[in-house]
Design a protein around this motif. Sequence first.
Motif, PDB file in Angstrom:
ATOM      1  N   ILE A  89     -34.518 -33.393  -4.273  1.00  0.00           N
ATOM      2  CA  ILE A  89     -33.919 -32.351  -3.433  1.00  0.00           C
ATOM      3  C   ILE A  89     -34.788 -31.106  -3.447  1.00  0.00           C
ATOM      4  N   ARG A  90     -35.277 -30.725  -4.608  1.00  0.00           N
ATOM      5  CA  ARG A  90     -36.140 -29.542  -4.690  1.00  0.00           C
ATOM      6  C   ARG A  90     -37.409 -29.734  -3.861  1.00  0.00           C
ATOM      7  N   LYS A  91     -37.994 -30.932  -3.926  1.00  0.00           N
ATOM      8  CA  LYS A  91     -39.191 -31.206  -3.127  1.00  0.00           C
ATOM      9  C   LYS A  91     -38.871 -31.170  -1.635  1.00  0.00           C
ATOM     10  N   MET A  92     -37.726 -31.722  -1.249  1.00  0.00           N
ATOM     11  CA  MET A  92     -37.353 -31.743   0.162  1.00  0.00           C
ATOM     12  C   MET A  92     -37.066 -30.336   0.676  1.00  0.00           C
ATOM     13  N   ILE A  93     -36.498 -29.485  -0.164  1.00  0.00           N
ATOM     14  CA  ILE A  93     -36.271 -28.099   0.244  1.00  0.00           C
ATOM     15  C   ILE A  93     -37.608 -27.438   0.555  1.00  0.00           C
ATOM     16  N   CYS A  94     -38.603 -27.654  -0.301  1.00  0.00           N
ATOM     17  CA  CYS A  94     -39.944 -27.096  -0.058  1.00  0.00           C
ATOM     18  C   CYS A  94     -40.541 -27.672   1.225  1.00  0.00           C
ATOM     19  N   TYR A  95     -40.358 -28.971   1.423  1.00  0.00           N
ATOM     20  CA  TYR A  95     -40.895 -29.659   2.597  1.00  0.00           C
ATOM     21  C   TYR A  95     -40.264 -29.120   3.882  1.00  0.00           C
ATOM     22  N   VAL A  96     -38.945 -28.979   3.877  1.00  0.00           N
ATOM     23  CA  VAL A  96     -38.230 -28.466   5.052  1.00  0.00           C
ATOM     24  C   VAL A  96     -38.637 -27.017   5.320  1.00  0.00           C
ATOM     25  N   THR A  97     -38.730 -26.222   4.265  1.00  0.00           N
ATOM     26  CA  THR A  97     -39.133 -24.823   4.416  1.00  0.00           C
ATOM     27  C   THR A  97     -40.524 -24.716   5.019  1.00  0.00           C
ATOM     28  N   LYS A  98     -41.424 -25.589   4.575  1.00  0.00           N
ATOM     29  CA  LYS A  98     -42.796 -25.587   5.101  1.00  0.00           C
ATOM     30  C   LYS A  98     -42.808 -25.870   6.601  1.00  0.00           C
ATOM     31  N   PHE A  99     -42.046 -26.867   7.026  1.00  0.00           N
ATOM     32  CA  PHE A  99     -42.012 -27.201   8.454  1.00  0.00           C
ATOM     33  C   PHE A  99     -41.275 -26.147   9.273  1.00  0.00           C
ATOM     34  N   GLN A 100     -40.265 -25.520   8.701  1.00  0.00           N
ATOM     35  CA  GLN A 100     -39.595 -24.436   9.401  1.00  0.00           C
ATOM     36  C   GLN A 100     -40.557 -23.276   9.637  1.00  0.00           C
ATOM     37  N   LYS A 101     -41.359 -22.962   8.624  1.00  0.00           N
ATOM     38  CA  LYS A 101     -42.337 -21.879   8.759  1.00  0.00           C
ATOM     39  C   LYS A 101     -43.383 -22.224   9.813  1.00  0.00           C
ATOM     40  N   LYS A 102     -43.848 -23.478   9.816  1.00  0.00           N
ATOM     41  CA  LYS A 102     -44.816 -23.904  10.826  1.00  0.00           C
ATOM     42  C   LYS A 102     -44.223 -23.801  12.228  1.00  0.00           C
ATOM     43  N   ALA A 119     -37.327 -34.369   8.163  1.00  0.00           N
ATOM     44  CA  ALA A 119     -37.218 -33.798   6.819  1.00  0.00           C
ATOM     45  C   ALA A 119     -35.802 -33.309   6.549  1.00  0.00           C
ATOM     46  N   GLN A 120     -35.171 -32.681   7.532  1.00  0.00           N
ATOM     47  CA  GLN A 120     -33.801 -32.199   7.349  1.00  0.00           C
ATOM     48  C   GLN A 120     -32.827 -33.358   7.184  1.00  0.00           C
ATOM     49  N   ASN A 121     -33.018 -34.438   7.949  1.00  0.00           N
ATOM     50  CA  ASN A 121     -32.137 -35.601   7.827  1.00  0.00           C
ATOM     51  C   ASN A 121     -32.265 -36.247   6.449  1.00  0.00           C
ATOM     52  N   VAL A 122     -33.490 -36.395   5.975  1.00  0.00           N
ATOM     53  CA  VAL A 122     -33.707 -36.979   4.650  1.00  0.00           C
ATOM     54  C   VAL A 122     -33.074 -36.086   3.586  1.00  0.00           C
ATOM     55  N   TYR A 123     -33.239 -34.785   3.732  1.00  0.00           N
ATOM     56  CA  TYR A 123     -32.646 -33.849   2.783  1.00  0.00           C
ATOM     57  C   TYR A 123     -31.124 -34.012   2.744  1.00  0.00           C
ATOM     58  N   HIS A 124     -30.491 -34.129   3.904  1.00  0.00           N
ATOM     59  CA  HIS A 124     -29.035 -34.260   3.953  1.00  0.00           C
ATOM     60  C   HIS A 124     -28.571 -35.569   3.308  1.00  0.00           C
ATOM     61  N   VAL A 125     -29.313 -36.644   3.497  1.00  0.00           N
ATOM     62  CA  VAL A 125     -28.959 -37.926   2.875  1.00  0.00           C
ATOM     63  C   VAL A 125     -29.059 -37.818   1.358  1.00  0.00           C
ATOM     64  N   ILE A 126     -30.136 -37.214   0.879  1.00  0.00           N
ATOM     65  CA  ILE A 126     -30.318 -37.057  -0.564  1.00  0.00           C
ATOM     66  C   ILE A 126     -29.245 -36.141  -1.135  1.00  0.00           C
ATOM     67  N   ASP A 127     -28.932 -35.080  -0.424  1.00  0.00           N
ATOM     68  CA  ASP A 127     -27.898 -34.156  -0.870  1.00  0.00           C
ATOM     69  C   ASP A 127     -26.538 -34.851  -0.951  1.00  0.00           C
ATOM     70  N   LEU A 128     -26.266 -35.714   0.005  1.00  0.00           N
ATOM     71  CA  LEU A 128     -25.018 -36.472  -0.019  1.00  0.00           C
ATOM     72  C   LEU A 128     -24.974 -37.391  -1.235  1.00  0.00           C
ATOM     73  N   ALA A 129     -26.068 -38.092  -1.508  1.00  0.00           N
ATOM     74  CA  ALA A 129     -26.125 -38.968  -2.681  1.00  0.00           C
ATOM     75  C   ALA A 129     -25.953 -38.153  -3.953  1.00  0.00           C
ATOM     76  N   TYR A 130     -26.539 -36.982  -3.983  1.00  0.00           N
ATOM     77  CA  TYR A 130     -26.444 -36.082  -5.142  1.00  0.00           C
ATOM     78  C   TYR A 130     -24.994 -35.663  -5.368  1.00  0.00           C
ATOM     79  N   SER A 131     -24.289 -35.380  -4.294  1.00  0.00           N
ATOM     80  CA  SER A 131     -22.903 -34.938  -4.432  1.00  0.00           C
ATOM     81  C   SER A 131     -21.971 -36.074  -4.878  1.00  0.00           C
ATOM     82  N   LEU A 132     -22.387 -37.316  -4.662  1.00  0.00           N
ATOM     83  CA  LEU A 132     -21.566 -38.449  -5.062  1.00  0.00           C
ATOM     84  C   LEU A 132     -21.673 -38.743  -6.561  1.00  0.00           C
ATOM     85  N   LEU A 133     -22.687 -38.207  -7.198  1.00  0.00           N
ATOM     86  CA  LEU A 133     -22.834 -38.451  -8.646  1.00  0.00           C
ATOM     87  C   LEU A 133     -21.876 -37.666  -9.465  1.00  0.00           C
TER      88      LEU A 133
END
Length: 94
Positions: free
Chosen positions: A27-40, A80-94
């Motif tokens: 999730i931390r990596k995806m946040i950085c990835y999404v932020t990078k593409f948002q800035k671009k 990147a945002q879709n992948v982040y949301h899927v990972i976040d959902l899996a994270y919330s299920l733990l």
Amino acid sequence: MILYRISTTEEAQILRFYIWEILHLTIRKMICYVTKFQKKMEDAKKKLQKDDAMEEDEDSNPAKPSEQMFEELEEKLDTAQNVYHVIDLAYSLL
């Protein structure tokens, strides 16, 4: 040599913690990835608006982002945002 025998409840907790750590780092990596593409995307939008305002030729300004480049950045950001949301959902299920 000392052997430590893990009970089944401890084993489940250890596995759960291990999975939690993997998801947390992802999730931390995806946040950085999404932020990078948002800035671009924002930079490309600003360049496009600036160049449109100046009404310059495309040939005279090679740094101007093309529509195709803009669409590719948009697709990468959406993915990147879709992948982040899927990972976040899996994270919330733990």
